[in-house]
Design an enzyme around this catalytic site. Structure first.
Site, PDB file in Angstrom:
ATOM      1  N   ASP A  60      10.222  13.151  -7.219  1.00 60.27           N
ATOM      2  CA  ASP A  60      11.619  12.999  -6.860  1.00 60.27           C
ATOM      3  C   ASP A  60      12.198  11.805  -7.642  1.00 60.27           C
ATOM      4  OD1 ASP A  60      14.119  13.239  -5.733  1.00 60.27           O
ATOM      5  OD2 ASP A  60      13.357  13.621  -3.718  1.00 60.27           O
ATOM      6  N   GLU A  66      21.640  12.762   1.961  1.00 64.25           N
ATOM      7  CA  GLU A  66      20.401  11.991   2.106  1.00 64.25           C
ATOM      8  C   GLU A  66      20.527  10.917   3.195  1.00 64.25           C
ATOM      9  OE1 GLU A  66      18.073  11.468  -1.516  1.00 64.25           O
ATOM     10  OE2 GLU A  66      19.566  12.597  -2.631  1.00 64.25           O
TER      11      GLU A  66
HETATM   12  C1  BGC Z   1      16.736  14.117  -3.952  1.00 69.05           C
HETATM   13  C2  BGC Z   1      16.360  15.425  -4.584  1.00 69.05           C
HETATM   14  C3  BGC Z   1      17.177  15.659  -5.824  1.00 69.05           C
HETATM   15  C4  BGC Z   1      17.037  14.482  -6.755  1.00 69.05           C
HETATM   16  C5  BGC Z   1      17.842  14.616  -8.022  1.00 69.05           C
HETATM   17  C6  BGC Z   1      16.758  13.003  -4.934  1.00 69.05           C
HETATM   18  O1  BGC Z   1      17.296  11.851  -4.363  1.00 69.05           O
HETATM   19  O2  BGC Z   1      15.827  13.818  -2.925  1.00 69.05           O
HETATM   20  O3  BGC Z   1      16.538  16.470  -3.662  1.00 69.05           O
HETATM   21  O4  BGC Z   1      16.771  16.844  -6.433  1.00 69.05           O
HETATM   22  O5  BGC Z   1      17.462  13.326  -6.091  1.00 69.05           O
HETATM   23  O6  BGC Z   1      19.171  14.406  -7.815  1.00 69.05           O
HETATM   24  C1  BGC Z   2      21.685  10.040  -7.692  1.00 67.68           C
HETATM   25  C2  BGC Z   2      21.149  11.212  -6.938  1.00 67.68           C
HETATM   26  C3  BGC Z   2      19.852  10.869  -6.336  1.00 67.68           C
HETATM   27  C4  BGC Z   2      19.942   9.573  -5.552  1.00 67.68           C
HETATM   28  C5  BGC Z   2      18.609   9.190  -5.039  1.00 67.68           C
HETATM   29  C6  BGC Z   2      21.738   8.817  -6.822  1.00 67.68           C
HETATM   30  O1  BGC Z   2      22.191   7.727  -7.514  1.00 67.68           O
HETATM   31  O2  BGC Z   2      22.945  10.332  -8.168  1.00 67.68           O
HETATM   32  O3  BGC Z   2      20.980  12.332  -7.740  1.00 67.68           O
HETATM   33  O4  BGC Z   2      19.459  11.903  -5.505  1.00 67.68           O
HETATM   34  O5  BGC Z   2      20.474   8.545  -6.328  1.00 67.68           O
HETATM   35  O6  BGC Z   2      18.626   7.992  -4.347  1.00 67.68           O
END
Ligand code: BGC
Ligand code: BGC
Length: 632
Positions: free
Chosen positions: A313, A518
């Protein structure tokens, strides 16, 4: 004299020509990996034999587009680029702009010594949702309520086309989390609390990638041509089972329950040929999944015989330690050793490359582990035809936000809606609503707001309130649906006196949660945010009302239930708000069934179907039905 000299130099030239032709032919003969007629395993072997450690480590590296360029791709042999949430070439970029950007990076990759093409990945989790004007489909929680895998497969196919429309070949979907606690900020990314529904909805995989041909081996990664994309089953494993639903936290459960609740959908996606699996930030019984060799290598790769590649991830390596990035070399060692093949770095790629190079050169990580990773990545690239067709063109841009896809999304919205209440035991049903009332009221923070009805992972990582992309708000949809003589009054937050004194036939209140994604969505109280409750009270206390909830999960609703005449859970429907009006006014019937348990109070949580002390407000599977008033 002159002619003899000429003849001599001519034969010399011919000699050189023959020689160089011969070497070219010999070289071409040896360029086995470039020949699509050669079986993939031979192509992989041939290419791997040519690769340096630097080139191999480059293949394992995925960087965000904001730090990528033609030069970086070339200099570091980068294997993959992604768009993180909201990482776009320009605000409201057109499909053509996306294609150009992806191609520019690709040209960097193609100009390297071996010309290995890169894969571009994006979170297309409810349509190609970072992209302006894309069709935004309902989030997974709503799709779970449809109980319709065939519909989900169609959504996958449409999403694949809209991803390809932007030149992109890889979608980080489906999320096959089994959300066991709605306090989790990612609950809406989960189809259901019931593993069987999540399993059924893995039909998104053949939707995105295409159906495995009848004669192919089960479990090998598959992408069926230029209209399909790589899928990604995420987040392996137990992401939806963390304590109190705290994001990225610890899932405390025994092996038996892990296998029976969180693992089953992985079997389905692997059998259906899912090409990649993303590892979860969360831990299982205190062990970070990003460092769990037993589950990633032992179970997923060896036992389930998953043949695609495992991806980390976003900054998943960093988060192996707390605080994150405390000991990056150690994190690289743990993560790569666990069996992760591609690392979503996404910014500090030189630190990663240097660290991994050091670890391999000093025998902390065996070459066999690197080779396993690269072999898997190359297998996917060969299999999907990337070497033959590395560059996108504009021929598919027409699919972005197409009318056909919007119709499909509208149908999906209709099917996701769950009718939780429709009049009391004594009074009559309010739904279907009358189209021919003289004057009706529409109220609420979510009635005329595309961003709010789409939720997180839309245009921005967190989503965004307001007029953020092309679509139909619920208010517009209502106006489109009622009789032209019906007056539709919209007041976002009216007071009770106003409602009482205006002679409305009835009111439609659309309220809910603001967009989030998230960890920002984690909530321990699950209360309906202000001014939602006061809008309900002011309106429903004064006139007959239907409340439409736009939420990523069940929220606290019991205290208001008595005042509400009809209640609809609309989840996060996406851009096609017309689907909501289609059903409210009876052009179609309600058919959605709760994919989750609706609790009475948060102190009951976690509470899932089958639990011993099951005492829900609305049980799992609940949903009133109505008949369409107009036959189609
Ligand atoms: C998320 C994933 C996602 C990745 C890319 C992460 O923070 O947990 O689900 O695919 O970011 O954006
Ligand atoms: C990104 C996301 C990612 C996330 C994880 C963001 O800054 O844009 O894609 O999932 O960070 O913490």
């Amino acid at each position: 004299m002159l002619s003899r000299k000429m003849a001599k130099s001519r034969s010399f030239l011919i000699g050189i020509l023959v020689l160089s032709c011969w070497t070219a032919i010999a070289n071409a003969e040896r360029m086995i990996y470039k020949d699509p007629k050669i079986p993939i395993n031979h192509r992989i072997k041939d290419l791997m034999n040519r690769m340096t450690l630097e080139e191999k480590i480059g293949q394992m590296t995925q960087i965000d587009r904001s730090v990528a360029s033609t030069e970086v791709m070339k200099k570091y042999y980068i294997g993959s680029v992604l768009s993180g949430g909201g990482s776009v070439p320009a605000p409201q970029a057109s499909a053509e702009t996306w294609v150009d950007m992806v191609n520019d990076f690709q040209k960097g990759s193609l100009s390297t010594r071996l010309g290995i093409p890169m894969i571009y990945g994006i979170d297309a989790v409810h349509g190609n949702n970072n992209v302006y004007n894309a069709t935004i489909f309902p989030h997974n929680i709503g799709l779970g309520a449809t109980r319709d895998p065939v519909l989900v497969k169609k959504i996958g196919a449409a999403t694949a086309l809209e991803v390809r429309a932007t030149g992109i070949t890889y979608a980080f979907a489906p999320c096959i989390a089994v959300c066991r606690d709605p306090r989790w900020g990612r609950c809406y990314e989960s189809y259901s609390e019931d593993p069987a529904i999540v399993q059924a909805m893995t039909e998104l995989v053949p939707g995105l990638q295409g159906d495995l041909p009848a004669n192919s081996r089960k479990g090998v990664p598959y992408v069926g041509g230029k209209e399909k994309v790589l899928a990604c089953a995420k987040h392996f494993v137990g992401d939806g089972g963390t304590t109190k639903g705290i994001n990225e936290n610890n899932t405390v459960t025994n092996w038996h329950r892990l296998l029976n609740i969180h693992m089953p959908a992985y079997y389905d996606t692997i059998i259906k040929g899912v090409s990649t699996v993303m590892v979860s930030y969360s831990s299982w019984n205190g062990v970070k999944m990003h460092a769990n060799r037993e589950l990633v290598t032992g179970f997923l790769k060896n036992k389930l015989r998953f043949r695609g590649f495992v991806i980390s991830d976003w900054q998943g390596l960093d988060r192996i330690t707390s605080p994150p990035h405390a000991n990056y070399t150690y994190s690289i060692l743990e993560g790569v050793d666990a069996g992760i093949d591609m690392l979503m770095i996404p910014y500090n790629y030189t630190e990663f490359i240097d660290g991994l190079t050091f670890l391999v050169k000093n025998n902390f990580i065996p070459m066999s582990r690197i080779d396993d990773a690269v072999k898997r990545i190359l297998r996917v690239k060969f299999m999907m035809g990337l070497f033959e067709n590395p560059l996108a063109d504009y021929s598919m841009t027409k699919y972005l936000g197409s009318q056909e896809h919007r119709e499909l999304a509208r149908e999906a919205v209709r099917r996701t809606l769950v009718l939780l209440k429709n009049g009391g035991s004594s009074d009559k049903a309010l739904i279907p609503l009358s189209k021919k009332s003289p004057k009706i009221l529409v109220a609420g923070t979510h009635a005329d707001n595309i961003g709010n009805q789409c939720g997180g992972w839309t245009i921005q990582w967190q989503g965004q309130t307001g007029n953020i992309t092309v679509g139909t708000t619920i208010l517009t949809a209502i106006k489109n649906t009622v009789d032209p003589k019906t007056e539709v009054v919209f007041t976002e937050n009216p007071d009770a006196g106003y409602v009482k004194s205006n002679n409305f036939s009835y009111a439609i209140v659309v309220v809910g949660e603001p967009p989030y994604s998230e960890t920002n969505g984690d909530s321990l109280n699950l209360t309906l945010p202000d001014p939602g409750p006061s809008i309900i009270t002011n309106v429903c206390g004064s006139v007959k009302c239907v409340v439409v909830l736009i939420t990523g999960r069940p929220v606290v609703i019991q205290p208001y239930l008595d005042q509400i005449d009809a209640l609809v859970a609309a989840w996060l429907p996406g851009t096609e708000g017309q689907g909501v009006a289609d059903v409210l006014f009876g052009d179609y019937g309600f058919s959605g069934k709760l994919s989750r348990t609706w609790f009475k109070t948060v102190d009951q949580l976690p509470m899932n179907v089958g639990d011993q002390h099951y005492d829900p407000l609305f049980p799992f599977g609940y949903g009133l039905t109505t008949e369409p008033t107009k036959a189609y």
